[in-house]
Enzyme design. Sequence first.
Site, PDB file in Angstrom:
ATOM      1  CG  HIS A 169      -1.677   1.191   1.505  1.00  0.00           C
ATOM      2  ND1 HIS A 169      -2.992   1.351   1.128  1.00  0.00           N
ATOM      3  CD2 HIS A 169      -1.326   2.345   2.117  1.00  0.00           C
ATOM      4  CE1 HIS A 169      -3.407   2.554   1.501  1.00  0.00           C
ATOM      5  NE2 HIS A 169      -2.410   3.172   2.108  1.00  0.00           N
ATOM      6  CD  GLU A 170       2.177   3.226   3.784  1.00  0.00           C
ATOM      7  OE1 GLU A 170       2.278   4.327   3.229  1.00  0.00           O
ATOM      8  OE2 GLU A 170       1.263   2.977   4.594  1.00  0.00           O
ATOM      9  CG  HIS A 173       0.161   6.094  -0.678  1.00  0.00           C
ATOM     10  ND1 HIS A 173      -1.017   6.667  -1.087  1.00  0.00           N
ATOM     11  CD2 HIS A 173      -0.092   5.579   0.555  1.00  0.00           C
ATOM     12  CE1 HIS A 173      -1.944   6.492  -0.148  1.00  0.00           C
ATOM     13  NE2 HIS A 173      -1.406   5.824   0.853  1.00  0.00           N
ATOM     14  CD  GLU A 225      -4.659   6.423   2.343  1.00  0.00           C
ATOM     15  OE1 GLU A 225      -4.355   5.251   2.608  1.00  0.00           O
ATOM     16  OE2 GLU A 225      -3.808   7.313   2.211  1.00  0.00           O
TER      17      GLU A 225
HETATM   18 ZN   LIG Z   1      -2.221   5.245   2.588  1.00  0.00          ZN
END
Ligand SMILES: [Zn+2]
Length: 315
Positions: A169-170, A173, A225
């Site tokens: 997830h990071e 981004h 997100e």
């Molecule tokens: Zn995030």
Amino acid sequence: MLWRLRAAQGAAARLARGIRGRQLQTYRRFGSDRQPIWQERWFQYTAGAAGTAGAVYVAVHTRESPTGRWQFISVTPEDEEREGQQAYRMIMQQYRSRILPRGSPADTLVRRVAQRLLEVAQTRGNWEVHVIDSPERNAFVLPGGKIFVFSGLLPVAMTEDGLATVLAHEIAHQQARHTGEKLSQARLLHLAYLFVALFVDSGAAQIGRSMTSLLLELPNSRRCEEEADQIGLQLMATACYDPAQAVALWERMRAAEGVSPPEFLNTHPSTESRIVNIRKWVPDAELKREAADCPSPGLLHDFARFGSGQDHYVR
Ligand SMILES: [Zn+2]
């Protein structure tokens, strides 16, 4: 505006004296003679020109994100990297004494999983991964590729697949340049405020400025997100982690959170809607995993549990 002030003074005087004198009529006439600024020709031309220039600028700097979403990015990757470097120095300073040393079990584990994801991520950046000794269940990434994981997240991550969910997830981004997108939108908004302050009303510009976070952060962050969750799921699957374990991770997170705050007040999706979305995306990610020709299911390791944890969201 001067005429409003004079009209107000006139009204006050009328109330105070209880009279309808000639002077007041003068004020009223003065007030009604002036058009609101947006009805003035010069303002309409200036606003039209600024609006057209703005629209062209946005169109030129709009690109497609990895999930096919249109995103406006007017800053360069170097701008993002500079912002990231600055934040990195501050965070290293702030957490200096709490960053776990290289070679410690948690650091080794987190860096191993990050490495496996980065091998398939094909993303630019001088990646660094640090574990901060803190009970927070949180992790974040800085532009340019600096990931920080709070050790309180590890008991909730529980398995390498769980940890891969967070790290992917990071990395996502960064892949989708979410920081660049936010920087660009903030710059555009500040230009708009400058225009309003110069030509309309500095008070209105100030109100706009104070609403920046509301205008930008809430809806945009949530969209970013969700996108990071979606890209992250594909990424962990390509790196041969089990995407179905992402659902398990967020269920553990939900259990650890207890009662979550209302979604509309939060810059992040509620854990509940995260789980719903991820469930929806898992079949696609599983196809990705099959295509990656993975040797065997991801190895599961139970982490040592440490840190009491507070309620925090993975950023
Ligand atoms: Zn995030």
